[in-house]
Design a protein around this motif. Structure first.
Motif, PDB file in Angstrom:
ATOM      1  N   UNK A  25       7.090   8.477   1.990  1.00 47.29           N
ATOM      2  CA  UNK A  25       6.468   9.789   1.862  1.00 47.29           C
ATOM      3  C   UNK A  25       7.461  10.912   2.006  1.00 47.29           C
ATOM      4  N   UNK A  26       8.439  10.761   2.915  1.00 52.24           N
ATOM      5  CA  UNK A  26       9.449  11.800   3.124  1.00 52.24           C
ATOM      6  C   UNK A  26      10.328  11.953   1.885  1.00 52.24           C
ATOM      7  N   UNK A  27      10.786  10.825   1.334  1.00 53.26           N
ATOM      8  CA  UNK A  27      11.631  10.888   0.133  1.00 53.26           C
ATOM      9  C   UNK A  27      10.846  11.474  -1.034  1.00 53.26           C
ATOM     10  N   UNK A  28       9.596  11.075  -1.169  1.00 55.56           N
ATOM     11  CA  UNK A  28       8.749  11.623  -2.231  1.00 55.56           C
ATOM     12  C   UNK A  28       8.557  13.118  -2.048  1.00 55.56           C
ATOM     13  N   UNK A  29       8.362  13.551  -0.790  1.00 56.19           N
ATOM     14  CA  UNK A  29       8.228  14.976  -0.496  1.00 56.19           C
ATOM     15  C   UNK A  29       9.483  15.736  -0.909  1.00 56.19           C
ATOM     16  N   UNK A  30      10.653  15.156  -0.637  1.00 54.48           N
ATOM     17  CA  UNK A  30      11.919  15.799  -1.016  1.00 54.48           C
ATOM     18  C   UNK A  30      12.048  15.895  -2.538  1.00 54.48           C
ATOM     19  N   UNK A  31      11.655  14.844  -3.248  1.00 57.53           N
ATOM     20  CA  UNK A  31      11.724  14.862  -4.714  1.00 57.53           C
ATOM     21  C   UNK A  31      10.767  15.903  -5.295  1.00 57.53           C
ATOM     22  N   UNK A  32       9.581  16.030  -4.678  1.00 51.88           N
ATOM     23  CA  UNK A  32       8.619  17.039  -5.129  1.00 51.88           C
ATOM     24  C   UNK A  32       9.159  18.437  -4.851  1.00 51.88           C
ATOM     25  N   UNK A  33       9.732  18.632  -3.649  1.00 50.05           N
ATOM     26  CA  UNK A  33      10.287  19.939  -3.286  1.00 50.05           C
ATOM     27  C   UNK A  33      11.435  20.333  -4.201  1.00 50.05           C
ATOM     28  N   UNK A  34      12.167  19.329  -4.708  1.00 48.09           N
ATOM     29  CA  UNK A  34      13.284  19.604  -5.615  1.00 48.09           C
ATOM     30  C   UNK A  34      12.831  19.738  -7.061  1.00 48.09           C
ATOM     31  N   UNK A  35      11.537  19.557  -7.325  1.00 45.72           N
ATOM     32  CA  UNK A  35      11.007  19.673  -8.680  1.00 45.72           C
ATOM     33  C   UNK A  35      11.268  18.464  -9.549  1.00 45.72           C
ATOM     34  N   UNK A  36      11.608  17.353  -8.937  1.00 46.22           N
ATOM     35  CA  UNK A  36      11.924  16.143  -9.698  1.00 46.22           C
ATOM     36  C   UNK A  36      10.746  15.172  -9.791  1.00 46.22           C
ATOM     37  N   UNK A  37       9.642  15.505  -9.137  1.00 43.62           N
ATOM     38  CA  UNK A  37       8.458  14.656  -9.173  1.00 43.62           C
ATOM     39  C   UNK A  37       7.218  15.547  -9.106  1.00 43.62           C
ATOM     40  N   UNK A  38       6.165  15.125  -9.789  1.00 44.90           N
ATOM     41  CA  UNK A  38       4.951  15.938  -9.843  1.00 44.90           C
ATOM     42  C   UNK A  38       4.235  15.941  -8.500  1.00 44.90           C
ATOM     43  N   UNK A  39       3.672  17.090  -8.082  1.00 40.50           N
ATOM     44  CA  UNK A  39       2.900  17.150  -6.841  1.00 40.50           C
ATOM     45  C   UNK A  39       1.739  16.153  -6.853  1.00 40.50           C
ATOM     46  N   UNK A  40       1.517  15.521  -5.725  1.00 42.03           N
ATOM     47  CA  UNK A  40       0.401  14.590  -5.602  1.00 42.03           C
ATOM     48  C   UNK A  40       0.661  13.204  -6.142  1.00 42.03           C
ATOM     49  N   UNK A  41       1.850  12.950  -6.663  1.00 40.65           N
ATOM     50  CA  UNK A  41       2.146  11.641  -7.241  1.00 40.65           C
ATOM     51  C   UNK A  41       2.561  10.635  -6.168  1.00 40.65           C
ATOM     52  N   UNK A  43       6.810   1.659   6.930  1.00 37.48           N
ATOM     53  CA  UNK A  43       7.762   1.839   5.829  1.00 37.48           C
ATOM     54  C   UNK A  43       7.298   2.949   4.890  1.00 37.48           C
ATOM     55  N   UNK A  44       5.992   3.116   4.799  1.00 40.46           N
ATOM     56  CA  UNK A  44       5.447   4.135   3.896  1.00 40.46           C
ATOM     57  C   UNK A  44       5.781   5.557   4.330  1.00 40.46           C
ATOM     58  N   UNK A  73       0.837  -1.203   0.000  1.00 41.54           N
ATOM     59  CA  UNK A  73       0.000   0.000   0.000  1.00 41.54           C
ATOM     60  C   UNK A  73       0.868   1.248   0.000  1.00 41.54           C
ATOM     61  N   UNK A  74       0.312   2.364  -0.500  1.00 41.83           N
ATOM     62  CA  UNK A  74       1.032   3.650  -0.467  1.00 41.83           C
ATOM     63  C   UNK A  74       0.142   4.775   0.063  1.00 41.83           C
ATOM     64  N   UNK A  75      -0.986   4.439   0.663  1.00 40.07           N
ATOM     65  CA  UNK A  75      -1.910   5.468   1.140  1.00 40.07           C
ATOM     66  C   UNK A  75      -1.294   6.341   2.225  1.00 40.07           C
ATOM     67  N   UNK A  76      -0.569   5.711   3.156  1.00 36.35           N
ATOM     68  CA  UNK A  76       0.057   6.475   4.232  1.00 36.35           C
ATOM     69  C   UNK A  76       1.166   7.363   3.678  1.00 36.35           C
ATOM     70  N   UNK A  77       1.903   6.868   2.685  1.00 32.39           N
ATOM     71  CA  UNK A  77       2.958   7.672   2.068  1.00 32.39           C
ATOM     72  C   UNK A  77       2.388   8.951   1.460  1.00 32.39           C
ATOM     73  N   UNK A  78       1.205   8.853   0.887  1.00 31.58           N
ATOM     74  CA  UNK A  78       0.567  10.037   0.303  1.00 31.58           C
ATOM     75  C   UNK A  78       0.181  11.044   1.382  1.00 31.58           C
TER      76      UNK A  78
END
Length: 394
Positions: A202-218, A197-198, A59-64
């Motif tokens: 979520x933290x790594x995804x947040x960092x990638x979004x903050x760096x502009x390397x991943x789309x918001x909400x993905x 684990x999620x 699951x990835x719901x908590x990561x979101x």
């Protein structure tokens, strides 16, 4: 400082937090089966590691909730930079290691939330934090989930003992619950992987979004899921013997039937929260279940002094981690020099904790000895079985 370099630092630190989460929370699944002798310590942590690894992919719901909920991001929202995410992770790791050192089963999840919130407020202001999400998906579950799990465990323990109670002196067959614990503790470990684990994903995804390397909400990328799953599994296998000791023998003397009831209650609560996207503290739930099962078994006593220490740790976790995260963020705001100072202080603290812990080493062997002597550690009230009245003859 180069964005790529700081991003690598954030990912590395996030995975180290995931590792600490693993050994900090091993007790949630395996303290009770170790305490009852259902599983040997090394076998227990090995099984938990494998199931944490599997659970992380379910699951990835908590990561979101972490990447796009607690800290605002995306178009029209406030983004914190990777530097401040780095500072937040320092706050989380510092508190995780402090509570591990003292054997307190505090919440790794709340340490993470606290560190990120403190750093976000310093880095981007109060508006960077969605307090509505914090209340609805963090604070309220923290209040209700342990109570619900405890009540469920209390009820399940009562039922288990009621249906196996005998008055004729014959064996009651409760030892079979020891085999059931292998299944129920495995379910808790799997549930832990689906939730904890999620959070690092979520933290790594947040960092990638903050760096502009991943789309918001993905959602998290597959490599992020895999790396986090592996990190928490390795941490789990390393064993959190100090906290396992507290959960397994420090709260109450655990018997197979009540251990089974506690684990099933814990797993059910965690899996339900993962499905709903609640960033639940698995530690809070597991502790509530153990206490509930202790209250549910006649003749068992709960060590309320230990329970009070645990609750105090719960109350301080989020604000303490937030303060450390905020201080680290203030240093990070100085630029590259501040990041370097943060990194040096962080490494020094981690090293000091592990050096100090060797003075009071707890490992699988010493824990097994304590489990065998658990009857001398926790006072158990002995209840004599009721005799069945003899039938009267006319």
């Amino acid at each position: 400082m180069d964005l790529t370099f700081i991003l690598v630092l954030v990912i590395a630190l996030a995975l180290f937090f995931d590792f600490t989460n693993g050994f900090h929370d091993t007790a949630n699944a395996m303290a009770t089966p170790i305490a009852t002798g259902a599983l040997k310590p090394k076998v227990a942590v090995g099984l938990a590691a494998v199931l944490n690894l599997v659970g992380a992919f379910l699951s990835t719901e908590v990561a979101k909730t972490i990447s796009g909920g607690i800290i605002r991001e995306g178009s029209g929202g406030v983004q914190i930079t990777p530097e401040f995410i780095f500072a937040g992770l320092i706050g989380a790791i510092v508190w995780n290691l402090v509570t591990w050192f003292f054997g307190l089963p505090s919440s790794s999840s709340h340490a993470l939330f606290g560190g990120l919130i403190g750093a976000a407020i310093v880095g981007a202001g109060l508006q960077a934090v969605d307090f509505g999400v914090v209340v609805s998906k963090v604070l309220l579950p923290a209040l209700f989930a342990p109570a619900i799990a405890g009540l469920t465990a209390f009820t399940a323990t009562r039922i288990a003992y009621a249906i196996t109670r005998r008055y004729d002196g014959r064996p009651d067959g409760r030892g079979v619950f020891r085999y059931g614990q292998v299944f129920s503790s495995s379910l808790v470990a799997l549930a832990h992987g689906t939730n904890d684990a999620q959070k690092t994903m979520g933290v790594i995804t947040l960092a990638l979004i903050a760096a502009g390397l991943q789309a918001p909400g993905s959602s998290p990328e597959f490599w992020v899921i895999g790396a986090c799953a592996l990190a928490i599994a390795i941490g789990t296998y390393s064993g959190g013997w100090r906290i396992i000791r507290t959960m397994g023998t420090g709260l109450t003397a655990v018997k197979p039937a009540q251990g089974f009831a506690a684990e099933v209650s814990t797993a059910a609560t965690i899996l339900a929260s993962s499905h709903l996207g609640f960033a639940l503290s698995t530690t809070h739930v597991a502790s509530g279940s153990v206490i509930g099962s202790g209250l549910g078994r006649r003749g068992s006593s709960v060590r309320w002094s230990t329970a009070r220490r645990i609750v105090v740790g719960w109350l301080f976790t989020l604000p303490a981690a937030a303060i450390v995260g905020a201080v680290a963020a203030l240093l990070a705001s100085l630029g590259p020099v501040g990041i370097i100072i943060d990194a040096i202080l962080g490494v020094a603290f981690i090293t000091a904790i592990f050096v100090l812990s060797r003075n009071d080493r707890v490992d699988s062997a010493s824990l097994e000895k304590e489990v065998n002597a658990a009857g001398q550690i926790v006072k158990i009230k002995k209840v004599k079985p009721k005799k069945k009245p003899r039938s009267q003859t006319a």
